[in-house]
Design a protein around this motif. Structure first.
Motif, short mmCIF file in Angstrom:
data_model
loop_
_atom_site.label_atom_id
_atom_site.label_comp_id
_atom_site.label_asym_id
_atom_site.label_seq_id
_atom_site.Cartn_x
_atom_site.Cartn_y
_atom_site.Cartn_z
N ALA A 195 4.08 3.20 8.11
CA ALA A 195 4.43 2.16 9.07
C ALA A 195 5.89 2.28 9.47
O ALA A 195 6.72 2.75 8.68
CB ALA A 195 4.16 0.77 8.47
N LYS A 250 -7.03 2.71 8.49
CA LYS A 250 -7.10 1.33 8.98
C LYS A 250 -5.74 0.66 8.95
O LYS A 250 -5.39 -0.10 9.86
CB LYS A 250 -8.11 0.55 8.13
N ARG A 251 -4.97 0.92 7.92
CA ARG A 251 -3.68 0.24 7.76
C ARG A 251 -2.61 1.28 7.44
O ARG A 251 -2.83 2.19 6.64
CB ARG A 251 -3.75 -0.79 6.64
N LYS A 252 -1.48 1.13 8.10
CA LYS A 252 -0.34 2.00 7.81
C LYS A 252 0.22 1.67 6.42
O LYS A 252 0.31 0.50 6.04
CB LYS A 252 0.75 1.83 8.86
N SER A 253 0.61 2.69 5.72
CA SER A 253 1.14 2.50 4.36
C SER A 253 2.55 1.94 4.43
O SER A 253 3.30 2.17 5.38
CB SER A 253 1.13 3.82 3.60
N GLN A 289 0.85 -1.19 0.00
CA GLN A 289 0.00 0.00 0.00
C GLN A 289 0.89 1.24 0.00
O GLN A 289 1.71 1.42 0.90
CB GLN A 289 -0.92 0.00 1.22
N TRP A 322 -9.50 3.37 4.46
CA TRP A 322 -8.33 2.58 4.09
C TRP A 322 -7.04 3.23 4.58
O TRP A 322 -6.10 2.55 4.97
CB TRP A 322 -8.28 2.39 2.58
#
Length: 587
Positions: A433, A407-410, A270, A404
């Protein structure tokens, strides 16, 4: 019965399947298979974009369309629109010639600069001998037989040179009106070049090398040719850089490759990208990932402004679907209504979920179809309607993109904007991240140097590196290999690094530890450190005591004493002793 047995039992079916695959018809297994394992087409398909590369360095985008009624022209060259219907099905690398009727494909083996003989010295009547003569005395043979020292082969007794030539624009017998009349009448470009050589009064006085340059210059003007090149991230970046470098922030294709390499972009990751390079960087990321993962691209305004540039990459549906647009207000603005709030409802998502597939026709739509004259118009209308509803069903909403992002670290952050890189990077680092790379591009080095110092000061990253790329193009020809005379000064600057964890990650290499490590390994630049001992022997053989160091050490005096307190105390004692002696003598 197995598939192999069926093919052996019916060889005609297997032969037909092989013929279909050779003709470029995709089988169902290839369509539903892994897009990374499926090789791209080597031929131009309808709707594909391509790049036309000319001999004079121009690079123009074109689109292969069989019918462009109601659309913008597929290609415009020299203020004239050309149809591209005949380009569908041609392999990439085909050479085209611009004529009065359009773009004419040439047979294999032709080059964008037509071959022309070198022995074109004029005879007594002024006609160029060798124009249509023996091709063995042409440019190709002279290039092939030329060594690395001279080109073309120079005759020692050659009497023709350029010393008596005067550029007064009177050597050409043909007027501009006559040349334009020949072009309007449909005369081939090679014939126009022949007539220009015949009517040149100074052509026979030129050297062989000057004749070759003269002919090549006239061919580029009156016999233009171009080559079909596939649209890839490198070719698209090069074409845009040649035409509009300022809109690309002066980013060259080699700089784009380094950005993709330093950001560690691969399938399944991502990537968070914030760019103002006309979408060249976003399209390159989607092309590199092949439809696996997400490309979170930040945009400003009501809608993304560089969708047209991304279409020129000829991305598949999976690659296009991997691009998720995130508004800059959702990233840099204040979150007034959170996603957990009961008031936070996504109206676009509610409308999308309310749609049915296949979508039923409404009454006014059915009445409109009944009034159509032909079945072809009905099919085209229904195809456009189905495509529009398919886009609605697959389009993500702004709140989904923000979800998106949170929710999640790139796995990587890429920045290439005209804004302050320091403030932009500090705002985007929380979405990255830990132990993940980031890349910041800028066409100037001063903003990146300030960002470099700020990251070092706050200890937010390690392995910081500020670099630029230097590229030089070489002309590679037999006997004429040398660097190009004109080159770009800089392709921009890149700041790269790896993010540290804000809780557990910290840089242990502080100043004191660096000093100790330098003393252990020998100081800076390989200098050997002095031995640490209680007493040292000076160059004159006398011993001196080593005072315990507290903080920074003071420079030594002429006697080798390095303790300033001892030096001042000894001086005071000697002054007191001298005063007492003088007072006793006076008494």
């Amino acid at each position: 019965m197995s598939e192999k047995t069926q093919k052996e039992a019916n060889p005609a079916t297997a032969a037909k399947a092989n013929d279909d695959s050779k003709d470029g018809i995709l089988q169902p297994s290839e369509i539903l298979g892994d897009p990374l394992l499926r090789e791209p087409s080597n031929e131009v398909r309808e709707g594909d974009f391509m790049i036309l590369v000319f001999a004079d360095g121009r690079q123009i985008f074109a689109q292969a369309l069989k019918s462009w009624k109601g659309k913008s022209p597929p290609v415009k060259i020299n203020k004239r629109s050309y149809p591209t219907k005949n380009l569908v099905g041609l392999p990439y690398g085909t050479v085209l010639e611009l004529g009065p009727t359009g773009l004419t494909p040439l047979p294999e083996g032709e080059d964008i600069i037509p071959g022309y003989p070198t022995s074109v010295s004029s005879d007594g009547n002024g006609r160029a001998s060798g124009v249509a003569g023996n091709p063995s005395s042409g440019l190709e043979d002279d290039e092939a037989n030329a060594d690395d020292n001279t080109f073309p082969s120079v005759d020692i007794e050659q009497k023709s040179d350029n010393r008596n030539l005067v550029d007064n624009n009177r050597s050409q017998g043909l007027a501009n009106e006559e040349i334009e009349r020949l072009r309007q009448s449909g005369t081939h470009g090679s014939e126009i070049v022949d007539k220009l050589i015949e009517n040149s009064s100074t052509f026979d006085q030129k050297t062989e090398f000057s004749k070759a340059k003269y002919v090549a210059r006239k061919q580029k003007k009156h016999q233009p040719r171009c080559r079909i090149v596939r649209c890839t991230p490198a070719s698209v970046c090069e074409a845009v850089f040649r035409n509009r470098p300022r809109q690309l922030l002066n980013m060259r294709e080699d700089t784009l490759g380094q950005i993709l390499s330093y950001s560690n972009v691969s399938a399944g990751c991502q990537v968070l990208v914030y760019e103002q390079c006309m979408g060249v960087l976003t399209g390159a990321l989607a092309h590199r990932m092949g439809g696996y993962g997400k490309v979170l691209s930040i945009y400003s305004g009501q809608q993304p402004s560089f969708v047209e540039m991304i279409q020129r990459y000829n991305l598949s549906f999976a690659e296009n679907f991997s691009i998720k647009w995130v508004h800059s207000g959702d990233v840099f603005g204040e979150d007034i209504v959170t996603s957990k709030s009961p008031r936070a409802q996504d109206p676009e998502k509610v409308e999308r979920e309310a749609l049915e597939w296949p979508c039923p026709l409404q009454k006014h739509t059915r009445a409109y179809l009944e009034n159509m004259g032909t079945e072809r118009e009905k099919r085209e209308f229904l195809a456009k309607r189905c495509a529009r509803f398919a886009r609605k069903l697959t389009r993500h909403t702004a709140m989904e993109s923000k979800g998106w992002l949170e929710k999640r670290k790139s796995d990587s952050v890429i920045i290439a904007v005209r804004y302050d890189p320091t403030a932009t990077l500090l705002e985007l680092l929380p979405y990255l991240a830990p132990s993940s790379p980031f890349v910041v591009y800028c066409e100037f080095i001063e903003p990146l140097a300030e960002c470099f110092r700020e990251l070092q000061k706050q200890q937010l990253a390690i392995n910081l590196r500020l670099s630029d790329t230097w590229m030089r193009e070489y002309q590679v020809l037999p006997g004429r290999t040398h660097p190009s005379m004109n080159m770009t000064q800089s392709g921009g600057f890149i700041l790269t690094g790896i993010k540290l964890c804000p809780e557990t990650g910290h840089n242990e290499l502080d100043d004191n530890l660096l000093k100790e490590l330098r003393l252990q390994v020998g100081g800076r630049r390989g200098r050997k450190s002095k031995a640490k001992s209680g007493s040292e022997t000076s160059k004159n053989g006398r011993k001196k005591s080593k005072a315990p160091s507290s903080g920074n050490s003071a420079p030594a005096n002429a006697d080798g004493d390095t303790n300033p307190s001892k030096r001042s105390r000894a001086a005071n004692e000697s002054d007191d002793a001298g005063k007492a002696k003088r007072s006793r003598e006076g008494n």
